[in-house]
Design a protein around this motif. Structure first.
Motif, PDB file in Angstrom:
ATOM      1  N   VAL A  56       3.653  -3.534 -18.224  1.00  0.00           N
ATOM      2  CA  VAL A  56       3.890  -2.105 -18.320  1.00  0.00           C
ATOM      3  C   VAL A  56       2.847  -1.401 -17.468  1.00  0.00           C
ATOM      4  CG1 VAL A  56       3.988  -0.146 -19.887  1.00  0.00           C
ATOM      5  CG2 VAL A  56       4.758  -2.390 -20.651  1.00  0.00           C
ATOM      6  N   ILE A  64       1.376  -3.562 -23.196  1.00  0.00           N
ATOM      7  CA  ILE A  64       2.180  -4.710 -23.598  1.00  0.00           C
ATOM      8  C   ILE A  64       2.980  -5.223 -22.416  1.00  0.00           C
ATOM      9  CG2 ILE A  64       3.978  -5.484 -25.190  1.00  0.00           C
ATOM     10  CD1 ILE A  64       3.205  -3.130 -26.992  1.00  0.00           C
ATOM     11  N   LEU A  66       6.161  -6.827 -20.910  1.00  0.00           N
ATOM     12  CA  LEU A  66       7.572  -6.909 -21.268  1.00  0.00           C
ATOM     13  C   LEU A  66       8.297  -7.844 -20.315  1.00  0.00           C
ATOM     14  CD1 LEU A  66       8.398  -3.119 -21.835  1.00  0.00           C
ATOM     15  CD2 LEU A  66       7.830  -4.821 -23.570  1.00  0.00           C
ATOM     16  N   GLU A  70      13.562  -7.104 -21.770  1.00  0.00           N
ATOM     17  CA  GLU A  70      13.041  -6.028 -22.613  1.00  0.00           C
ATOM     18  C   GLU A  70      12.879  -4.743 -21.824  1.00  0.00           C
ATOM     19  OE1 GLU A  70      10.401  -8.576 -25.831  1.00  0.00           O
ATOM     20  OE2 GLU A  70       9.578  -8.185 -23.832  1.00  0.00           O
ATOM     21  N   ARG A  71      12.419  -4.858 -20.581  1.00  0.00           N
ATOM     22  CA  ARG A  71      12.246  -3.665 -19.748  1.00  0.00           C
ATOM     23  C   ARG A  71      13.574  -2.962 -19.535  1.00  0.00           C
ATOM     24  NH1 ARG A  71       9.199   0.111 -19.030  1.00  0.00           N
ATOM     25  NH2 ARG A  71       7.505  -1.398 -19.124  1.00  0.00           N
ATOM     26  N   ASP A 166       7.092   3.763 -32.421  1.00  0.00           N
ATOM     27  CA  ASP A 166       6.050   3.013 -31.718  1.00  0.00           C
ATOM     28  C   ASP A 166       4.847   2.743 -32.609  1.00  0.00           C
ATOM     29  OD1 ASP A 166       7.101   2.640 -29.032  1.00  0.00           O
ATOM     30  OD2 ASP A 166       6.993   4.814 -28.866  1.00  0.00           O
ATOM     31  N   GLU A 214       8.861   2.703 -25.019  1.00  0.00           N
ATOM     32  CA  GLU A 214       7.649   2.015 -24.594  1.00  0.00           C
ATOM     33  C   GLU A 214       7.727   0.498 -24.734  1.00  0.00           C
ATOM     34  OE1 GLU A 214       4.204   3.542 -26.517  1.00  0.00           O
ATOM     35  OE2 GLU A 214       4.564   5.615 -25.907  1.00  0.00           O
ATOM     36  N   THR A 215       8.407   0.031 -25.772  1.00  0.00           N
ATOM     37  CA  THR A 215       8.354  -1.401 -26.041  1.00  0.00           C
ATOM     38  C   THR A 215       9.556  -1.833 -26.875  1.00  0.00           C
ATOM     39  OG1 THR A 215       6.879  -3.184 -26.785  1.00  0.00           O
ATOM     40  CG2 THR A 215       7.018  -1.208 -28.167  1.00  0.00           C
ATOM     41  N   LYS A 217      10.261  -4.021 -30.472  1.00  0.00           N
ATOM     42  CA  LYS A 217       9.609  -4.523 -31.680  1.00  0.00           C
ATOM     43  C   LYS A 217      10.597  -5.388 -32.472  1.00  0.00           C
ATOM     44  CE  LYS A 217       6.964  -1.457 -33.770  1.00  0.00           C
ATOM     45  NZ  LYS A 217       6.561  -0.189 -34.459  1.00  0.00           N
TER      46      LYS A 217
END
Length: 285
Positions: A56, A64, A66, A70-71, A166, A214-215, A217
């Motif tokens: 990232v 994190i 990725l 995931e991105r 997040d 952002e991510t 989970k």
């Protein structure tokens, strides 16, 4: 007198049929609109995503890493946010044998992904803001039914989300129980939560994923129970991992240690006046 009663019964039957037809049509329209959102979520995701990792682009040391898979999903959430800034993320429940590096393609094709929806959250501590997505669709159009999947809405005095997806904590995510029969077509939104009454279903559908801007989970569904609508999941927000673990352990009767969890909530039945709720609890991996 008999003729009058017969006439009244005919009128009532006609009203019931009309309401049933309208509700069924509302469900179909909602399903179609969410299919459009799913297409937008994954519109730029490649059919063949290489299994490589990228960092990232953040300076913070806790950034994190990725995978490309995931991105692609994170970018999808950002696209949804351009249309509606109230989008907090995207939730998915999976067949338990789906591997992480297959998730994006599986979601695009609805292969093993039994539930997937954007999660909305309206800023504001008044009841109107908290209930906004009970009665509005993702375009902000007012509807009495079926609304959206939405977060608990709690914010601080400065207008920041207390428990955005997040952050760590207990994320309460609610949605209508759009179901009448035990039929896949009749179990949109959170209607399928009823299946978690069966331990076998939980074991086969225990992977829950939250995608944010952002991510990504990952959570494991560990418990299901039924309670009243005023259960204290809505009012208690444990602020430490120890407090959260104790709260969830007390709720489930299990020994739980976690710093991040998700509680899914749906009505016990497909009626507007239903006072019961179904609760499905997932904890971070």
């Amino acid at each position: 007198m008999k003729k009058t009663m017969t006439f009244i019964l005919i009128i009532l039957a006609a009203v019931f049929v009309t309401m049933s037809v309208k509700r069924s049509r509302d469900k179909e329209e909602a399903a179609e609109s969410y299919n459009e959102l799913k297409a937008e979520m994954f519109t730029e995701a490649s059919e063949e995503i290489p299994d490589t990792a990228v960092d990232v682009e953040e300076i913070e040391p806790e950034a994190i890493a990725l995978s490309d898979d995931e991105r692609a999903m994170v970018d999808g959430v950002k696209r949804l946010q351009k249309d509606n800034g109230d989008v907090q993320g995207y939730i998915m429940i999976l067949d338990s044998d789906i591997e992480k590096d297959r998730l994006c393609n599986a979601a695009m094709k609805d292969e093993g992904v039994v539930l997937q929806y954007p999660v909305y959250q309206r800023k504001g501590n008044d009841q109107e803001a908290l209930d906004y997505y009970l009665h509005h669709n993702g375009k902000g159009e007012r509807e009495s039914y079926p609304g959206c999947i939405f977060g608990d809405g709690a914010i601080d005095e400065e207008g920041n989300y207390l428990f955005d997806l997040d952050s760590d904590g207990n994320h309460v995510i609610a949605g209508h129980n759009m179901s009448v029969h035990r039929n896949k077509k009749e179990n949109w939104m959170f209607g399928s939560l009823r299946y978690y009454e069966e331990p076998e279903y939980l074991e086969e559908h225990k992977n829950l994923v939250l995608v944010t801007d952002e991510t990504v989970k990952y959570f494991t569904i560990v418990s299901y129970y039924q309670a009243e609508a005023d259960d204290d999941f809505y009012n208690i927000h444990p602020e430490t991992p120890e407090a959260l673990s104790k709260f969830l352990s007390d709720k489930t009767g299990m020994e739980i240690e976690t710093d991040d969890s998700v509680t899914l909530v749906a009505c016990d039945d497909d009626t507007s006046n239903d006072a019961g709720r179904r609760y499905v609890i997932a904890i971070s991996e």
